[in-house]
Design a protein around this motif. Structure first.
Motif, mmCIF file in Angstrom:
data_model
loop_
_atom_site.group_PDB
_atom_site.id
_atom_site.type_symbol
_atom_site.label_atom_id
_atom_site.label_comp_id
_atom_site.label_asym_id
_atom_site.label_seq_id
_atom_site.Cartn_x
_atom_site.Cartn_y
_atom_site.Cartn_z
ATOM 1 N N MET A 1 0.838 -1.189 0.000
ATOM 2 C CA MET A 1 0.000 0.000 0.000
ATOM 3 C C MET A 1 0.877 1.246 0.000
ATOM 4 O O MET A 1 2.061 1.178 0.334
ATOM 5 C CB MET A 1 -0.919 0.016 1.233
ATOM 6 N N ARG A 2 0.276 2.354 -0.379
ATOM 7 C CA ARG A 2 0.976 3.632 -0.332
ATOM 8 C C ARG A 2 0.525 4.388 0.907
ATOM 9 O O ARG A 2 -0.675 4.425 1.208
ATOM 10 C CB ARG A 2 0.646 4.449 -1.576
ATOM 11 N N VAL A 3 1.485 4.991 1.615
ATOM 12 C CA VAL A 3 1.152 5.802 2.785
ATOM 13 C C VAL A 3 1.571 7.240 2.499
ATOM 14 O O VAL A 3 2.713 7.495 2.107
ATOM 15 C CB VAL A 3 1.872 5.278 4.051
ATOM 16 N N ASN A 4 0.623 8.156 2.651
ATOM 17 C CA ASN A 4 0.912 9.582 2.493
ATOM 18 C C ASN A 4 0.934 10.216 3.875
ATOM 19 O O ASN A 4 -0.014 10.036 4.648
ATOM 20 C CB ASN A 4 -0.195 10.263 1.672
ATOM 21 N N LEU A 5 1.994 10.921 4.149
ATOM 22 C CA LEU A 5 2.072 11.570 5.444
ATOM 23 C C LEU A 5 2.925 12.821 5.310
ATOM 24 O O LEU A 5 3.594 13.014 4.291
ATOM 25 C CB LEU A 5 2.655 10.626 6.500
ATOM 26 N N THR A 6 2.851 13.686 6.303
ATOM 27 C CA THR A 6 3.695 14.881 6.293
ATOM 28 C C THR A 6 4.804 14.663 7.302
ATOM 29 O O THR A 6 4.532 14.351 8.469
ATOM 30 C CB THR A 6 2.862 16.130 6.668
ATOM 31 N N VAL A 7 6.039 14.779 6.848
ATOM 32 C CA VAL A 7 7.168 14.558 7.761
ATOM 33 C C VAL A 7 7.986 15.840 7.835
ATOM 34 O O VAL A 7 8.436 16.349 6.801
ATOM 35 C CB VAL A 7 8.057 13.385 7.282
ATOM 36 N N ASN A 8 8.134 16.352 9.016
ATOM 37 C CA ASN A 8 8.890 17.592 9.240
ATOM 38 C C ASN A 8 8.426 18.698 8.293
ATOM 39 O O ASN A 8 9.230 19.419 7.693
ATOM 40 C CB ASN A 8 10.400 17.323 9.093
ATOM 41 N N GLY A 9 7.116 18.804 8.170
ATOM 42 C CA GLY A 9 6.517 19.900 7.414
ATOM 43 C C GLY A 9 6.380 19.674 5.923
ATOM 44 O O GLY A 9 5.860 20.529 5.217
ATOM 45 N N ARG A 10 6.877 18.527 5.418
ATOM 46 C CA ARG A 10 6.819 18.278 3.971
ATOM 47 C C ARG A 10 5.976 17.043 3.672
ATOM 48 O O ARG A 10 6.155 16.011 4.332
ATOM 49 C CB ARG A 10 8.214 17.985 3.434
ATOM 50 N N PRO A 11 5.113 17.111 2.653
ATOM 51 C CA PRO A 11 4.355 15.919 2.253
ATOM 52 C C PRO A 11 5.309 14.850 1.715
ATOM 53 O O PRO A 11 6.212 15.157 0.941
ATOM 54 C CB PRO A 11 3.448 16.424 1.131
ATOM 55 N N GLN A 12 5.121 13.613 2.163
ATOM 56 C CA GLN A 12 5.943 12.487 1.702
ATOM 57 C C GLN A 12 5.016 11.330 1.385
ATOM 58 O O GLN A 12 3.922 11.237 1.933
ATOM 59 C CB GLN A 12 6.919 12.026 2.797
ATOM 60 N N GLU A 13 5.494 10.448 0.486
ATOM 61 C CA GLU A 13 4.722 9.222 0.293
ATOM 62 C C GLU A 13 5.673 8.030 0.313
ATOM 63 O O GLU A 13 6.814 8.129 -0.138
ATOM 64 C CB GLU A 13 3.908 9.262 -0.991
ATOM 65 N N ALA A 14 5.193 6.941 0.880
ATOM 66 C CA ALA A 14 5.990 5.713 0.929
ATOM 67 C C ALA A 14 5.197 4.633 0.207
ATOM 68 O O ALA A 14 4.008 4.425 0.494
ATOM 69 C CB ALA A 14 6.239 5.315 2.384
ATOM 70 N N VAL A 17 4.382 -0.361 1.159
ATOM 71 C CA VAL A 17 4.409 -0.589 2.605
ATOM 72 C C VAL A 17 3.550 -1.809 2.910
ATOM 73 O O VAL A 17 2.416 -1.897 2.439
ATOM 74 C CB VAL A 17 3.857 0.660 3.341
ATOM 75 N N TRP A 18 4.076 -2.743 3.667
ATOM 76 C CA TRP A 18 3.274 -3.918 3.993
ATOM 77 C C TRP A 18 2.528 -3.703 5.302
ATOM 78 O O TRP A 18 2.862 -2.802 6.080
ATOM 79 C CB TRP A 18 4.109 -5.192 4.026
ATOM 80 N N GLU A 19 1.515 -4.522 5.532
ATOM 81 C CA GLU A 19 0.559 -4.202 6.603
ATOM 82 C C GLU A 19 1.156 -4.137 7.998
ATOM 83 O O GLU A 19 0.724 -3.360 8.836
ATOM 84 C CB GLU A 19 -0.594 -5.208 6.586
ATOM 85 N N GLY A 20 2.173 -4.961 8.255
ATOM 86 C CA GLY A 20 2.726 -4.963 9.618
ATOM 87 C C GLY A 20 3.881 -4.000 9.802
ATOM 88 O O GLY A 20 4.505 -3.980 10.857
#
Ligand code: FES
Ligand code: FES
Length: 200
Positions: A1-14, A17-20
């Motif tokens: 899966m893809r995870v979108n998050l903001t890290v240290n003020g910047r949008p990032q995507e990973a 990513v596996w479920e665990g």
């Protein structure tokens, strides 16, 4: 899966990513931010502490998917975070702050990866006040516990600008250090609090 998050003020995507997978793994291995340390992977040592929507958490215990759409601050972004907080409090424009490239908020991944410790005279704004206090009080030995302690201490000082020793102990009670004993760490946080209250 893809995870979108903001890290240290910047949008990032990973991606992939596996479920665990833990947030700690995503930060260290996928985003290349090794500041949060992996020691126990069981929520015991606090070395992996980051802020998730402002709340200190053990990144090893947070599933990566739980971070979807949320804000993470790691030790790599702590100086910039502290700068923006102080600009928000004194009403000046954070985008004028030194070290903020192109007037954009946040710490870019490249900036975070290139970060290295330099004497304060060479890079006066490279450290947050709590980071400088840890150095000045001699509270860092091997440094393994330090990123987690810094994130936890910074959050406590944001919430409790004039902490008692009991406040400091409680805030840092989830963070283990095998090297320094805790007295110098206490000194460092007291020093950061004193400098903060004097506006140094
Ligand atoms: S590595 Fe997360 S608490 Fe120890
Ligand atoms: S400085 Fe080594 S574990 Fe804390």
């Amino acid at each position: 899966m893809r995870v979108n998050l903001t890290v240290n003020g910047r949008p990032q995507e990973a991606d992939d990513v596996w479920e665990g997978e833990s947030l700690l793994y995503v930060l260290r291995e996928r985003l290349g931010l090794p500041g949060s340390k992996n020691a126990c992977e069981q929520g015991e040592c606090g070395s992996c502490t980051v802020r998730l929507d402002g709340v200190p958490v053990c990144a090893c215990l947070v599933a990566a998917g739980q971070a979807e759409g949320r804000e993470v601050v790691t030790v790599e972004g702590l100086a910039e975070y502290a700068r923006q907080r102080s600009h928000a409090t004194d009403g000046t424009d954070a985008t004028d702050a030194p070290g903020t490239s192109l007037g954009e908020p946040g710490t870019s991944l490249d900036e975070a990866r290139r970060w290295e410790a330099r004497p304060a005279a060479e890079a006066p704004d490279a450290l947050s006040p709590v980071q400088q206090a840890f150095i000045d009080a001699g509270a860092v030995q091997c440094g393994f516990c330090t990123p987690g302690l810094l994130v936890a201490a910074d959050e406590m000082l944001e919430r409790t600008p004039d902490p008692t020793d009991a406040d400091i102990r409680e805030a840092l009670s989830g963070n283990l250090c095998r090297c320094t004993g805790y007295e110098k760490i206490m000194d460092a946080v007291r020093l950061a609090a004193a400098r903060q209250s004097e506006g140094v």
